[in-house]
Design a protein around this motif. Structure first.
Motif, PDB file in Angstrom:
ATOM      1  N   SER A   1      47.069  42.160  40.093  1.00  7.11           N
ATOM      2  CA  SER A   1      47.625  42.970  38.996  1.00  7.11           C
ATOM      3  C   SER A   1      48.962  42.457  38.497  1.00  7.11           C
ATOM      4  N   LYS A   2      49.611  41.579  39.260  1.00  8.43           N
ATOM      5  CA  LYS A   2      50.898  41.014  38.843  1.00  8.43           C
ATOM      6  C   LYS A   2      50.726  39.840  37.871  1.00  8.43           C
ATOM      7  N   MET A   3      49.502  39.317  37.758  1.00  8.30           N
ATOM      8  CA  MET A   3      49.256  38.143  36.928  1.00  8.30           C
ATOM      9  C   MET A   3      49.082  38.526  35.459  1.00  8.30           C
ATOM     10  N   ASP A   4      49.213  37.515  34.589  1.00 13.73           N
ATOM     11  CA  ASP A   4      49.044  37.760  33.151  1.00 13.73           C
ATOM     12  C   ASP A   4      47.627  38.191  32.827  1.00 13.73           C
ATOM     13  N   LYS A   5      46.645  37.582  33.504  1.00  9.15           N
ATOM     14  CA  LYS A   5      45.244  37.903  33.261  1.00  9.15           C
ATOM     15  C   LYS A   5      44.492  37.993  34.587  1.00  9.15           C
ATOM     16  N   ILE A   6      43.467  38.832  34.610  1.00 14.81           N
ATOM     17  CA  ILE A   6      42.576  38.926  35.768  1.00 14.81           C
ATOM     18  C   ILE A   6      41.151  38.663  35.298  1.00 14.81           C
ATOM     19  N   TYR A   7      40.470  37.743  36.005  1.00 15.76           N
ATOM     20  CA  TYR A   7      39.058  37.460  35.742  1.00 15.76           C
ATOM     21  C   TYR A   7      38.244  37.839  36.967  1.00 15.76           C
ATOM     22  N   GLN A   8      37.075  38.400  36.729  1.00 13.81           N
ATOM     23  CA  GLN A   8      36.113  38.700  37.788  1.00 13.81           C
ATOM     24  C   GLN A   8      35.054  37.607  37.796  1.00 13.81           C
ATOM     25  N   LEU A   9      34.827  37.000  38.962  1.00 14.61           N
ATOM     26  CA  LEU A   9      33.776  35.997  39.105  1.00 14.61           C
ATOM     27  C   LEU A   9      32.600  36.612  39.844  1.00 14.61           C
ATOM     28  N   GLU A  10      31.466  36.645  39.176  1.00 15.64           N
ATOM     29  CA  GLU A  10      30.260  37.210  39.779  1.00 15.64           C
ATOM     30  C   GLU A  10      29.040  36.608  39.098  1.00 15.64           C
TER      31      GLU A  10
END
Length: 226
Positions: free
Chosen positions: A208-217
């Motif tokens: 949550s501290k990063m600029d963007k979050i991606y989910q890999l699935e």
């Protein structure tokens, strides 16, 4: 700055069954941007990081850094690329026990130019100051806490001023307080050094501290926060 285009990777089980890990995956990371990649265990997060860092080769697709294809390089060029353009931080710090803190930090410099020059020593001094480990420079890993060892690993990753830092579960072996400290330091250095940061993590607190979050699935990346 970093472009991943149609990246694919599969593995085969002992019975010969094919398992697709990355399925024509695409990702762009801008200069100085911080990105978290989350997802279930076995979803391919580390595999993806290994592709970006040229530690493994894809079945198909490209990794481009500043428009140049990483996998067009020969083995010698790839070694130089990993040393000069990529900084690696792993869950386990992988420090050499016989070397002191500053000697461990300077290892990538020695690998590049066989000796340590004054600018490199100065940079090591600056990084230890920023990471709060300057007073521990003569200590060996066995005399340091887990958090101090991981900060040393971060300094080692940054010593050659890489374009990208790849961090694979960097806080996974730390307690919550040390994890929070390291996450804040990583992001501080990400901004100060203008180095792109890709973090693979199970910790949503870190992500949550990063600029963007991606989910890999299922072999694909989905943007879940920006």
């Amino acid at each position: 700055m970093l472009e991943i285009k149609s990246l694919s990777k599969s593995f085969y089980s002992g019975s010969g069954k094919k398992r697709v890990i990355l399925d024509e995956l695409n990702l762009t990371v801008n200069d100085g941007e911080s990105v978290a990649i989350v997802g279930p265990s076995g979803s391919g997060k580390t595999t993806l990081l290994n592709m970006v860092g040229a530690l493994d080769h894809p079945d198909a697709g490209e990794v481009l850094l500043d428009g140049e294809s990483v996998f067009s390089k020969n083995e010698k060029q790839l070694a130089e690329f990993r040393n000069q353009s990529i900084g690696f931080v792993f869950q386990l710090h992988h420090l050499l026990p016989q070397l002191n803190l500053v000697e461990n930090i300077l290892l990538p410099v020695i690998a590049r130019q066989k000796k340590v020059d004054d600018p490199s020593r100065q940079r090591a001094e600056t990084l230890t100051q920023k990471l709060g480990i300057r007073e521990l420079q003569n200590q060996k890993p066995g005399e340091l806490s887990g958090g101090e060892c991981q900060r040393t690993a971060v300094a080692r990753a940054l010593i050659n001023q890489p374009k990208i830092v790849l961090a694979d579960e960097p806080t996974g072996a730390l307690d919550q307080h040390s994890s929070d400290q390291l996450a804040d330091l990583l992001l501080q250095l990400n901004k100060e050094e203008k180095t792109s940061l890709i973090v693979v993590t199970h910790s949503m607190s870190l992500a949550s501290k990063m600029d963007k979050i991606y989910q890999l699935e299922n072999g694909k990346l989905q943007l879940v926060q920006s």
